[in-house]
Design an enzyme around this catalytic site. Structure first.
Site: not given
Length: 265
Positions: A156-157
């Site tokens: 997600e990052k």
């Protein structure tokens, strides 16, 4: 992502309306249910979850992460994955038992996630070749030990939000090699409506969609006041973003403990 309790979110009836609407406009049958499980350490077992024998049912163990917690804060390990789900309750024996008792059940592992020990998890690769080599080796060991069937990509990052090529090649090659080696039979990705995230996963999709079986889009990330019409609009948008993909509609069934389920429509 984590499966925890079986309490229904107050807006569950709204979600059912959404699913029925999507089914009404879809040519495909709803035949897959997937459940993320094991990330919050609340003692949930496979056997705690009701399993419909008439659908294909996937449990997704959350998470395996290429981070070391021997340091403070945790540090990335360039594709060398360790297990961070609840192994006491979701052990190799538990995987064997739930699959033996339910012929329609498969079990996968989700890679990445949002945090580890309270620190953000970032996709980080020293190089494509080294990351892929480490990931294939470490994940093959985990998958074979736990008799797993697939992987889910839930980074997600990203350490470099502008470098879509490295993420694309690392993940695309990983899935391709694991499938070619007979280690996994399916793979999914779990993007959500965030521009850097979408740019990564859409670049991956453009190059490697042929080896990605499902898009577990995080529709539950939208506002909790989302209407049926808005949900359908969001769904159609992701159908456009991931053309010819098996897009799974997702929902949260409990307001505070974070439980997600996905249905193919």
């Amino acid at each position: 992502m984590d499966s925890s309790t079986l309490n229904l979110h107050p807006s569950f009836s709204l979600f059912l309306t959404v699913i029925l609407t999507l089914m009404a406009v879809s040519c495909a049958n709803s035949n897959l249910f997937a459940e993320y499980i094991g990330a919050q350490g609340l003692g949930v077992k496979f056997s705690d979850v009701p399993i419909n024998s008439d659908v294909e049912f996937h449990f997704i163990c959350s998470f395996a992460i290429d981070y070391s917690v021997a340091t403070t804060p945790p540090t990335p390990t360039n594709g060398e994955f360790g297990i961070f789900w609840d192994t006491e309750n979701l052990s190799p024996d538990a995987v064997f038992a739930i699959k033996q008792d339910n012929s329609n059940v498969k079990v996968a592992v989700s890679l990445g996630g949002a945090t580890v020990n309270g620190a953000d998890v970032y996709f980080s690769a020293t190089s494509v070749d080294s990351w892929v080599s480490n990931a294939v080796s470490s994940l093959t060991t985990i998958i074979q030990e736990y008799n797993l069937d697939g992987i889910d990509i839930d980074y997600e990052k990203f350490s470099d939000e502008n470098d879509t090529d490295t993420f694309t090649e690392c993940i695309g090659q990983l899935i391709t090699i694991l499938k070619a080696n007979g280690v996994i039979s399916f793979a999914s990705i779990a993007p959500f409506a965030d521009p850097p995230v979408q740019s990564m996963y859409q670049a991956l999709w453009q190059r490697y969609s042929s080896v990605i079986d499902y898009v577990n889009f995080q529709f539950y990330g939208y506002d909790d006041q989302t209407t049926v019409d808005q949900y359908v609009e969001y769904f159609d948008e992701q159908v456009s973003n991931y053309p010819e993909g098996n897009i799974l509609a997702s929902f949260m069934t409990e307001n505070t403990t974070v439980k997600f389920q996905l249905i193919q429509v």
